[in-house]
Design a protein around this motif. Structure first.
Motif, PDB file in Angstrom:
ATOM      1  N   ASP A 135       0.860  -1.379  -0.192  1.00 34.90           N
ATOM      2  CA  ASP A 135      -0.019   0.155   0.014  1.00 34.90           C
ATOM      3  C   ASP A 135       0.985   1.410  -0.037  1.00 34.90           C
ATOM      4  OD1 ASP A 135      -2.028   1.611   0.316  1.00 34.90           O
ATOM      5  OD2 ASP A 135      -2.929   1.205   2.085  1.00 34.90           O
ATOM      6  N   GLN A 136       0.877   1.718  -1.048  1.00 34.19           N
ATOM      7  CA  GLN A 136       1.801   3.116  -0.994  1.00 34.19           C
ATOM      8  C   GLN A 136       1.397   4.132  -0.374  1.00 34.19           C
ATOM      9  OE1 GLN A 136       1.535   3.798  -5.495  1.00 34.19           O
ATOM     10  NE2 GLN A 136       2.917   2.360  -5.838  1.00 34.19           N
ATOM     11  N   LYS A 137       0.229   4.210   0.106  1.00 33.50           N
ATOM     12  CA  LYS A 137      -0.616   5.227   1.052  1.00 33.50           C
ATOM     13  C   LYS A 137      -0.150   4.957   2.354  1.00 33.50           C
ATOM     14  CE  LYS A 137      -4.311   5.897  -2.185  1.00 33.50           C
ATOM     15  NZ  LYS A 137      -5.741   5.521  -2.348  1.00 33.50           N
ATOM     16  N   LYS A 138       0.716   3.898   2.814  1.00 30.63           N
ATOM     17  CA  LYS A 138       1.250   3.529   4.360  1.00 30.63           C
ATOM     18  C   LYS A 138      -0.044   3.288   5.117  1.00 30.63           C
ATOM     19  CE  LYS A 138       5.063   4.631   2.945  1.00 30.63           C
ATOM     20  NZ  LYS A 138       5.443   3.818   1.855  1.00 30.63           N
ATOM     21  N   ASP A 139      -1.245   2.994   4.502  1.00 33.53           N
ATOM     22  CA  ASP A 139      -2.438   2.510   5.378  1.00 33.53           C
ATOM     23  C   ASP A 139      -2.629   1.051   4.978  1.00 33.53           C
ATOM     24  OD1 ASP A 139      -4.806   2.051   6.801  1.00 33.53           O
ATOM     25  OD2 ASP A 139      -6.157   2.850   5.363  1.00 33.53           O
ATOM     26  N   ILE A 140      -1.892  -0.061   5.790  1.00 34.61           N
ATOM     27  CA  ILE A 140      -1.659  -1.125   5.244  1.00 34.61           C
ATOM     28  C   ILE A 140      -2.886  -2.115   5.894  1.00 34.61           C
ATOM     29  CG2 ILE A 140      -0.459  -2.287   7.256  1.00 34.61           C
ATOM     30  CD1 ILE A 140       0.610  -2.778   3.897  1.00 34.61           C
ATOM     31  N   GLY A 141      -3.790  -1.289   6.789  1.00 31.15           N
ATOM     32  CA  GLY A 141      -5.033  -2.082   7.478  1.00 31.15           C
ATOM     33  C   GLY A 141      -5.778  -2.657   6.458  1.00 31.15           C
ATOM     34  N   ALA A 142      -6.262  -1.900   5.420  1.00 36.36           N
ATOM     35  CA  ALA A 142      -7.079  -2.173   4.489  1.00 36.36           C
ATOM     36  C   ALA A 142      -6.679  -3.404   3.738  1.00 36.36           C
ATOM     37  CB  ALA A 142      -7.781  -1.166   3.633  1.00 36.36           C
ATOM     38  N   VAL A 143      -5.478  -3.278   3.429  1.00 37.22           N
ATOM     39  CA  VAL A 143      -4.616  -4.487   2.526  1.00 37.22           C
ATOM     40  C   VAL A 143      -4.857  -5.908   3.303  1.00 37.22           C
ATOM     41  CG1 VAL A 143      -2.725  -5.036   1.190  1.00 37.22           C
ATOM     42  CG2 VAL A 143      -3.348  -2.769   1.317  1.00 37.22           C
ATOM     43  N   ILE A 144      -4.452  -5.567   4.487  1.00 41.38           N
ATOM     44  CA  ILE A 144      -4.477  -6.971   5.422  1.00 41.38           C
ATOM     45  C   ILE A 144      -5.828  -7.419   5.313  1.00 41.38           C
ATOM     46  CG2 ILE A 144      -4.279  -7.589   7.872  1.00 41.38           C
ATOM     47  CD1 ILE A 144      -1.775  -5.666   7.993  1.00 41.38           C
ATOM     48  N   GLY A 197      -2.210 -11.276   8.231  1.00 41.78           N
ATOM     49  CA  GLY A 197      -2.628 -11.114   7.089  1.00 41.78           C
ATOM     50  C   GLY A 197      -1.570 -10.288   6.249  1.00 41.78           C
ATOM     51  N   TYR A 198      -0.274 -10.008   6.505  1.00 41.12           N
ATOM     52  CA  TYR A 198       0.540  -9.314   5.363  1.00 41.12           C
ATOM     53  C   TYR A 198       0.895 -10.050   4.289  1.00 41.12           C
ATOM     54  CZ  TYR A 198       1.604  -6.304   9.390  1.00 41.12           C
ATOM     55  OH  TYR A 198       1.726  -5.419  10.409  1.00 41.12           O
ATOM     56  N   TYR A 199       0.654 -11.263   3.987  1.00 34.86           N
ATOM     57  CA  TYR A 199       0.774 -12.030   2.912  1.00 34.86           C
ATOM     58  C   TYR A 199      -0.020 -13.204   2.619  1.00 34.86           C
ATOM     59  CZ  TYR A 199       3.788 -15.467   4.893  1.00 34.86           C
ATOM     60  OH  TYR A 199       4.618 -16.269   6.091  1.00 34.86           O
ATOM     61  N   LEU A 200      -0.212 -13.842   1.740  1.00 35.21           N
ATOM     62  CA  LEU A 200      -0.908 -15.113   1.454  1.00 35.21           C
ATOM     63  C   LEU A 200      -0.435 -16.040   0.417  1.00 35.21           C
ATOM     64  CD1 LEU A 200      -3.205 -15.245  -0.910  1.00 35.21           C
ATOM     65  CD2 LEU A 200      -4.474 -14.059   1.113  1.00 35.21           C
ATOM     66  N   VAL A 201      -0.439 -17.486   0.443  1.00 32.54           N
ATOM     67  CA  VAL A 201       0.282 -17.944  -0.733  1.00 32.54           C
ATOM     68  C   VAL A 201      -1.233 -18.838  -1.041  1.00 32.54           C
ATOM     69  CG1 VAL A 201       1.358 -20.088  -1.123  1.00 32.54           C
ATOM     70  CG2 VAL A 201       2.427 -18.746   0.227  1.00 32.54           C
ATOM     71  N   SER A 202      -1.583 -18.590  -2.441  1.00 25.45           N
ATOM     72  CA  SER A 202      -2.877 -19.164  -3.012  1.00 25.45           C
ATOM     73  C   SER A 202      -2.427 -19.761  -4.229  1.00 25.45           C
ATOM     74  CB  SER A 202      -3.893 -18.198  -2.899  1.00 25.45           C
ATOM     75  OG  SER A 202      -3.648 -17.144  -4.087  1.00 25.45           O
ATOM     76  N   GLU A 203      -3.557 -20.707  -4.437  1.00 29.19           N
ATOM     77  CA  GLU A 203      -3.578 -21.212  -5.736  1.00 29.19           C
ATOM     78  C   GLU A 203      -3.332 -20.164  -6.876  1.00 29.19           C
ATOM     79  OE1 GLU A 203      -6.103 -24.896  -7.457  1.00 29.19           O
ATOM     80  OE2 GLU A 203      -7.116 -23.281  -6.311  1.00 29.19           O
ATOM     81  N   LEU A 204      -2.750 -20.449  -8.137  1.00 30.56           N
ATOM     82  CA  LEU A 204      -2.439 -19.602  -9.206  1.00 30.56           C
ATOM     83  C   LEU A 204      -3.701 -20.041 -10.071  1.00 30.56           C
ATOM     84  CD1 LEU A 204      -0.771 -17.950 -11.235  1.00 30.56           C
ATOM     85  CD2 LEU A 204       0.225 -20.163 -12.053  1.00 30.56           C
TER      86      LEU A 204
END
Length: 122
Positions: free
Chosen positions: A70-79, A106-113
């Motif tokens: 998140d370029q806006k530094k508001d990572i909460g919505a992304v998480i 919730g910082y990242y996830l690994v999912s099916e392609l």
């Protein structure tokens, strides 16, 4: 270790560690620090693109890493987006891509392609 976790570890680039990535987030690193760490280990051709909130890297022919960005530094919505994807994926496993792993916060996830559907027969 579970079967799916074993598969994820097999797919990750040499030298890359989810444990190190987890530790970076535990120390309140900025998302750009995690992005720099990931980009050190993933070849440019594994970068699949980015949306408004995540960077996507191909782990192998069946899995991707979706990294909060998140370029806006508001990572909460992304998480929240990652957490919601994981939740809905578990509720509708036959409809949505499978989530194999999600960071505890919730910082990242690994999912099916997911490949695009090219015909109605698919």
């Amino acid at each position: 270790m579970s079967f799916f976790v074993d598969l994820i570890f097999e797919a990750q680039p040499k030298g890359f560690s989810f444990q190190t990535l987890d530790q970076m987030y535990a120390k309140n690193y900025r998302s750009v620090d995690a992005e720099n760490y990931v980009s050190q280990y993933f070849k440019p051709d594994t970068f699949m693109g980015q949306g408004s909130s995540r960077l996507v890297y191909r782990l192998d022919s069946k899995k991707v890493l979706k990294l909060a960005h998140d370029q806006k530094k508001d990572i909460g919505a992304v998480i929240e987006q990652n957490q919601l994807e994981a939740k809905i994926s578990s509720q509708f496993p036959n409809v949505l891509s499978k989530v194999f792993r999600i960071h505890p916060k919730g910082y990242y996830l690994v999912s099916e392609l997911v490949r695009p559907v090219t015909s109605w027969d698919e």
